[in-house]
Design an enzyme around this catalytic site. Structure first.
Site, PDB file in Angstrom:
ATOM      1  N   ASP A 314       0.861  -1.173   0.000  1.00  0.00           N
ATOM      2  CA  ASP A 314       0.000   0.000   0.000  1.00  0.00           C
ATOM      3  C   ASP A 314       0.910   1.240   0.000  1.00  0.00           C
ATOM      4  OD1 ASP A 314      -3.233   0.507   1.596  1.00  0.00           O
ATOM      5  OD2 ASP A 314      -2.145   1.730   0.135  1.00  0.00           O
ATOM      6  N   GLU A 511     -10.755   6.711   4.292  1.00  0.00           N
ATOM      7  CA  GLU A 511      -9.788   6.051   5.161  1.00  0.00           C
ATOM      8  C   GLU A 511      -9.919   6.513   6.615  1.00  0.00           C
ATOM      9  OE1 GLU A 511      -6.665   5.885   1.415  1.00  0.00           O
ATOM     10  OE2 GLU A 511      -5.919   5.341   3.378  1.00  0.00           O
TER      11      GLU A 511
HETATM   12  C1  GLC Z   1      -4.447   4.250  -0.162  1.00  0.00           C
HETATM   13  C2  GLC Z   1      -5.315   3.077   0.218  1.00  0.00           C
HETATM   14  C3  GLC Z   1      -5.407   2.026  -0.852  1.00  0.00           C
HETATM   15  C4  GLC Z   1      -5.251   2.655  -2.222  1.00  0.00           C
HETATM   16  C5  GLC Z   1      -3.863   3.240  -2.327  1.00  0.00           C
HETATM   17  C6  GLC Z   1      -3.630   3.960  -3.668  1.00  0.00           C
HETATM   18  O1  GLC Z   1      -3.736   4.701   0.945  1.00  0.00           O
HETATM   19  O2  GLC Z   1      -5.027   2.423   1.448  1.00  0.00           O
HETATM   20  O3  GLC Z   1      -6.680   1.378  -0.690  1.00  0.00           O
HETATM   21  O4  GLC Z   1      -5.447   1.686  -3.233  1.00  0.00           O
HETATM   22  O5  GLC Z   1      -3.572   4.125  -1.266  1.00  0.00           O
HETATM   23  O6  GLC Z   1      -4.473   5.067  -3.770  1.00  0.00           O
END
Ligand code: GLC
Length: 618
Positions: A314, A511
């Site tokens: 991530d 988030e």
């Molecule tokens: C974010 C999220 C993830 C996402 C990634 C790219 O922090 O946790 O779900 O796909 O970054 O945007």
């Protein structure tokens, strides 16, 4: 052309290069470049390409960088393997389909001009449509789709999402989220389908099947990314160490049996359905970051479950493992992360991993395994044959058929939770309608986070239909509709031929910024409700929220309650059900708590306000 001798040559070269240690100078390119032959078996293409690559080129493939953090020239110079748009990552020029296609193609042309011409894989979060793109159809967020619980519909949504992404060259979607939320105070609850693993698995497979269908943009296929592996939905309140987050990115409570029973099934199911990439979770278990867990990433995911795609980290998640970045990189790559969503500093990652290989802390065999996985996915996606945006599909972005599908999804997602005296469905020829609440007339609110911007935004941020506009279009010309976002009306909402509709909700978030200690409506929306409760003879409340809210004390003041979740661009789907053109179909995909002490799921005394699976049909 007989390829057998060349496959033998490629295999021989592979063996020789493996014995030769980390190569820094490229091998002479054999006359036949098997990897460029679309008729060759993917495994042979991978091996042929791998044995031609230098260590620098291999590590470049393991590097995923956010598009504002490097130029196309740097993509070429560093032989970068992936570029992404994070939330809100639309082109700096303009947010249009053509500008997206140009942006992606610029990076792609740079990648193709490298020595071996390996295309980049370009990714973005298409979690409810191609949602960073202005003009894309925006579907209900997953919790609404969980309420609809219609795999056929969700497969169609996957297909449309893939088409609108492929048109712009974004062939990699960081979806579906397959989290199984056990505490709806979590800001990511709305990204989940349901609180039960089987429910999540069924719908995630349907989405992935639609998204990865081979016939949408051949020879390309868009690929999905079940996320976030593993246990992100079972973190303990207050355990997060990220910003002011409480649940998101926290410590998963429970034992291995819980992880396997609650969180693993959607991965088993999506791997069986052809998942090619899986994203690791920020969360921790037993004090270890999931990105650092060789047991879960390699032994279980790649070993026991047989996952042969690649694991992507991530966003800057590797950095959280250790204050020493090189140690963090070594730990994550050895644990089983194959591609690092750095996302800002490519050189920092490349240098750290290069140093790690030189010191023997990371073996070249591990590098080869990661690159083999990445290349296999790229060949599978058709990227070598068709690396550029499928611009012939641009005209279909946001078209009426896609919007009609989204409108159907909205209608199917609504859950009727209360309906005193069968006030719903409303007659279309009702004399007076009084509508209040900011959420009635705000496309940003009805779409929620991950819409144009990472956190979403209020206002007319996308083309679409507000809930108010849908209602106005649904009623008869004789009906007098008065809208006031504050719930202050000039007419008489207490009249017997009047009905009030309060459309209230949460303001957008994404988030951990959405982690909520209270699960209460914003104060402004509460004031609207108090006003309308006092003034209206009959009050229908439509809740626009990414999760259940604590409304136990308010419910007696309402004649009807409809959970509309986060419907997206096609708000008319709400009116379709309120006025009886479509039935109430939805059922709760998550338990609706009576009070906060009933969270996480299964704790606290007494019955929930509404149980999982609840929903009235008038
Ligand atoms: C974010 C999220 C993830 C996402 C990634 C790219 O922090 O946790 O779900 O796909 O970054 O945007």
């Amino acid at each position: 052309m007989r390829l057998r001798p060349f496959i033998f040559l490629a295999a021989l070269l592979t063996v020789l290069s493996a014995c030769g240690g980390a190569r820094t100078t490229p091998l002479p390119t054999a006359t036949v470049e098997i990897y460029r032959d679309p008729a060759a078996a993917i495994a042979a293409r991978v091996e042929d390409l791998l044995q031609r690559m230098t260590l620098a080129e291999k590590i470049g493939q393991m590097t995923l960088i956010e598009k504002n953090s490097l130029t196309p020239d740097q993509v070429r110079e560093l032989a970068i393997g992936g570029v992404l748009s994070g939330g809100g990552g639309y082109p700096s020029t303009e947010n249009s389909p053509a500008a997206w296609a140009d942006m992606v193609n610029q990076f792609q042309r740079a990648a193709l001009s490298t020595r071996l011409g390996i295309p980049i894989i370009y990714g973005a979060d298409g979690v409810h449509g191609h949602n960073n793109l202005y003009g894309a159809v925006i579907f209900p967020h997953n919790i609404g789709l969980g309420a609809a619980n219609d795999p056929v519909l969700i497969e169609q949504i996957g297909r449309v999402t893939a088409l609108e992404m492929a048109a712009t060259g974004v062939f990699w979607n960081y979806a579906p989220a397959v989290m199984v939320p056990q505490d709806v105070r979590w800001g990511r609850t709305y990204e989940a389908y349901a609180e039960r693993p089987d429910h999540v698995a069924t719908l995630a497979v349907a989405f992935l099947r639609g998204l990865q269908a081979p016939d949408i943009a051949p020879p390309n296929r868009v690929i999905g990314t079940p996320k976030h592996y593993l246990g992100d939905g079972s973190t303990a309140w207050g355990s997060s160490t990220t910003d002011n987050y409480q649940l998101d990115q926290g410590e998963t409570f429970g034992d291995e049996a819980m992880l396997r029973a609650v969180h693993l099934p959607p991965y088993r199911a999506t791997i069986a359905a052809g998942a090619r990439v899986i994203m690791a979770s920020y969360s921790s278990w037993n004090g270890q970051k999931m990105h650092a867990s060789a047991y879960w990433l390699t032994d279980v995911l790649k070993g026991e479950l047989g996952f042969n795609g690649f694991v992507v980290s991530d966003w800057a998640a590797i950095d959280q493992i250790d204050s020493d970045y090189t140690r963090a990189v070594i730990t994550a790559i050895n644990a089983g992360v194959d591609m690092n969503m750095a996302p800002y500093d490519a050189r920092r990652f490349i240098d750290a991993l290069t140093q790690a290989v030189a010191s023997g802390a990371v073996s070249e065999a591990r590098i080869d395994d990661a690159v083999r996985r990445i290349l296999t996915v790229k060949f599978t996606m058709g990227l070598f044959e068709q690396p550029f945006a499928q611009t012939d599909l641009l005209a279909q972005i946001g078209n009426p058929a896609h919007r009609e599908l989204a409108r159907t999804a909205v209608a199917k997602s609504l859950v009727l939770l209360k309906n005193e005296d069968h006030v719903l469905p409303l007659p279309k020829d009702i004399a007076h309608l009084y509508i209040g609440g900011q959420a009635a007339n705000d496309l940003g609110i009805q779409s929620g986070g991950w819409t144009i911007e990472w956190q979403g935004r209020t206002g007319s941020i996308i083309p679409g239909t507000t809930i108010l506009a849908g209602i106005q279009a649904a009623v008869s010309p004789q009906t007098i509709v008065e809208y006031n976002q504050h719930g202050r009306f000039s007419g008489d909402p207490s009249a017997p031929d009047a009905v009030c509709i309060a459309v209230v909700g949460e303001l957008p978030y994404a988030e951990g910024r959405g982690d909520s200690a209270s699960l209460s409506l914003p104060p402004g929306e509460q004031r609207v409700l108090r006003r309308m409760e006092a003034a209206c003879a009959r009050l229908v409340v439509v809740l626009i929220a990414g999760r259940p809210l604590i409304i136990t004390g308010d419910l007696p003041n309402w004649d009807a309650l409809v959970a509309a979740w986060l419907p997206g661009s096609e708000g008319a789907g709400v009116a379709d059900v309120l006025f009886g053109d479509r039935p109430f179909h939805g059922r709760l995909p998550v338990t609706w708590p009576r009070s906060l002490d009933q969270l996480p799921l299964g704790t606290g005394a007494g019955e929930p306000l509404f149980p999982y699976g609840f929903g009235l049909t008038p």
